[in-house]
Design an enzyme around this catalytic site. Structure first.
Site, short mmCIF file in Angstrom:
data_model
loop_
_atom_site.label_atom_id
_atom_site.label_comp_id
_atom_site.label_asym_id
_atom_site.label_seq_id
_atom_site.Cartn_x
_atom_site.Cartn_y
_atom_site.Cartn_z
N ASP A 271 0.82 -1.20 0.00
CA ASP A 271 0.00 0.00 0.00
C ASP A 271 0.86 1.26 0.00
O ASP A 271 1.93 1.30 0.61
CB ASP A 271 -0.89 -0.02 1.25
N GLU A 300 1.34 -0.48 -4.96
CA GLU A 300 0.34 0.51 -5.34
C GLU A 300 1.07 1.81 -5.67
O GLU A 300 1.38 2.60 -4.78
CB GLU A 300 -0.67 0.74 -4.22
N ASP A 372 -10.71 1.49 -4.59
CA ASP A 372 -10.52 2.94 -4.58
C ASP A 372 -11.20 3.66 -5.73
O ASP A 372 -11.16 4.89 -5.80
CB ASP A 372 -9.02 3.27 -4.64
#
Length: 586
Positions: A271, A300, A372
């Site tokens: 992340d 990410e 997201d």
């Protein structure tokens, strides 16, 4: 450095799961107001709160929500649907029938939120994802957080190990979300710091600006200014020694439980990777690869090619979540007046293929929807209304930046565009990823509306009768599992598995016809060949392709029809919003 990515990742078809919203496999672990004490972003849970009915209208307020006097968006953060690891275990046959062979789980570690990016600990699974929340809490209370010798295995931890074993028994892989830049305010180290201030032995773990006895009171740095997400402190090009040692121990715990690498996960999704220094990631990769050389590390990184490049040189990550692929696909498949040409789309794809070492492109996670972003189907329904590149600004149904956002069930045209994209995704270079429920026909705006509970074929769902603004829709929108769409996903994934050249072959453009919006690629791996042709237009297009081989070509997508190449050209008719996958006839 060439050849640093794991071979198995070239063959992966990923499926992303937000555990709290996938399936409720056992009611005994459902959260209660008492078990969620302190989990709220602000204030207490409303009187009468309970886990949300799984099959209810997403936009409708339950009685306890209506009584709170808060609008829909303010209530959504309080919702829990009871999804758990048992639900994932029970639906592994479904995933295998879909054709999925690799699973990415959003955070599973103990945290107060539904999304769990605000960890209370990284070395235990969230108690509500396992079978014994109260018992697990009691076990965890006996530990010394920064002393791994005191760590126990809770019932939820053991259920994750059961899930890993079941995934491996089916010949599948599984990776977890590693959130190493920050934790939540309820993390045991940050709680100790909050209580003891500079006397805490964890004072050096976090970015403290001032302590309680200083002007301004207790202040600390947090991710993007969200006070609920305090960041670990960095020293030079690395994390501070305390949190780095903790993350190392956490990494070993889940990759080799009890020292047994066969019982551990197959890699990590990292992340907000750019928020941590390169030095940390280089060190951490060495640790991971020393445990499991073929572990898969995907970051990410929602940035451009040049920004991503330093992360993909062989000493940090194997791949990134390929949002740049999604951006390009959005502009070609899901735009009308602002749609890019076939040649521009082809140029963007070529840039991504050639940007990194050759071993990277085949293992990039080629996604569209995620936790997201607005749902794939809603992008198809809202052509020219949603700017994918600005997804982190969060478009909501009545957001002033998107006042015309259509939150209805996708119409036939939107579904046709979704099917066309899936055909392209499953036949293109890179490892495709499906966000849970996209194959079931789910739709929704950005976070949090992309996180609706999974739609299952054996459940009856309330229609979406409520309007996102708080009124009633002119026409209720039925919610049900889309059998035809799911069959299309299965068909395209099966084709990818049947034709290895679609997973490992190089890509060469045969046609990029701007006037007709047709794109055709040759895929080649040794002697294996395939041609993939896509027609983005709303009309039938007849195209003549330069043929890389003579003789007959079988259309594996459309009933096995055999076409004959003539004088080095292969002529075929492509239906509107459809394509062909051709292989030479032996």
């Amino acid at each position: 450095m060439e050849g640093f990515t794991p071979e198995w990742a070239r063959h992966a078809v990923w499926y992303q799961i937000l555990p709290e919203r996938f399936a409720n496999g056992q009611r005994s672990d459902d959260p209660t107001p008492a078990s969620l004490d302190g989990s709220k972003h602000a204030g207490a849970l409303p009187d009468g709160w309970r886990p949300h009915p799984w099959t209810s209208d997403w936009y409708a307020l339950q009685p306890w929500e209506a009584a709170s006097g808060k609008p829909l968006m303010a209530n959504l953060a309080d919702r829990r649907y009871g999804g758990d690891l048992a639900g994932i275990l029970q639906h592994l046959p479904y995933l295998q029938q879909l054709g999925v062979n690799a699973i990415y789980l959003n955070p599973v570690f103990d945290a107060p939120s539904h999304h769990k990016y605000d960890a209370s600990t990284l070395h235990h699974v969230d108690v509500h994802l396992g079978p014994d929340p109260d018992g697990d809490r009691a076990l965890m209370a006996r530990e010394v957080g920064d002393d791994p010798s005191t760590w126990v295995w809770t019932a939820a931890d053991r259920q994750l190990l059961e899930l890993i074993a079941a995934v491996h028994a089916r010949g599948m892989r599984i990776i977890l979300d590693g959130v190493f830049n920050h934790v939540g305010r309820r993390h045991w180290a940050f709680r100790d710091l909050s209580e003891k201030q500079r006397a805490s032995r964890f004072a050096g773990w976090f970015k403290v600006s001032s302590f309680a006895d200083e002007p301004g009171g207790f202040q600390y740095e947090s991710w993007r200014g969200h006070a609920s997400l305090p960041e670990f402190r960095q020293v030079g090009d690395d994390l501070a020694p305390g949190p780095r040692a903790y993350i190392e121990a956490v990494t070993r715990r889940w990759m080799a439980p009890g020292g047994d690498v066969s019982r551990g996960i197959d890699g990590w999704r990292l992340d907000v990777a750019p928020w941590l220094p390169h030095g940390f990631w280089k060190h951490w990769r060495r640790t991971v690869k020393s445990i499991k050389p073929d572990a898969y590390l995907v970051a990410e990184n929602i940035r451009d090619v040049a920004f991503n490049a330093p992360f993909l040189e062989g000493d940090e990550f194997d791949a990134v979540m390929n949002y740049n692929f999604a951006f390009a696909c959005d502009e070609f498949f899901f735009r009308d007046t602002t749609r890019i040409t076939a040649s521009r789309f082809d140029a963007l794809l070529r840039e991504l293929r050639e940007a990194y070492p050759a071993c990277v492109a085949p293992v990039m996670q080629n996604l569209f929807g995620s936790h997201d972003t607005a749902r794939l189907a809603s992008h198809a329904m809202n052509r020219d209304r949603l700017d994918y590149r600005a997804f982190d600004e969060t478009y909501h149904p009545r957001d002033s930046r998107a006042p015309t956002l259509d939150t209805r069930r996708p119409d036939d045209h939107a579904r046709a565009l979704q099917r066309l994209f899936v055909l392209f995704q499953m036949t293109y270079l890179g490892a495709p990823m499906v966000y849970y429920g996209d194959e079931a026909g789910m739709w929704g705006a950005n976070d949090p509306c992309c996180r609706k509970p999974m739609v299952w074929p054996d459940q009856k769902y309330d229609a979406e009768s409520a309007d996102p603004a708080g009124g009633l829709r002119a026409q209720a929108q039925p919610v049900a599992f889309d059998d035809g769409l799911c069959a299309h996903y299965r068909r395209c994934i099966a084709l990818r598995h049947e034709l290895p050249v679609l997973r490992t072959g190089s890509v060469r453009t045969l046609l990029a016809d701007d006037s007709h919006q047709v794109l055709a690629h040759e895929r080649r791996a040794g002697e294996a060949l395939a041609i993939v042709a896509i027609n983005r237009s709303d009309a039938v297009r007849t195209v003549a392709l330069p043929c890389p081989g003579g003789g007959g070509w079988q259309d594996r997508l459309n009933g096995g029809t055999v076409l004959q190449a003539r004088e080095g050209r292969l002529t075929l008719a492509l239906p509107s919003l459809w394509g062909a996958v051709l292989v030479p006839v032996p």
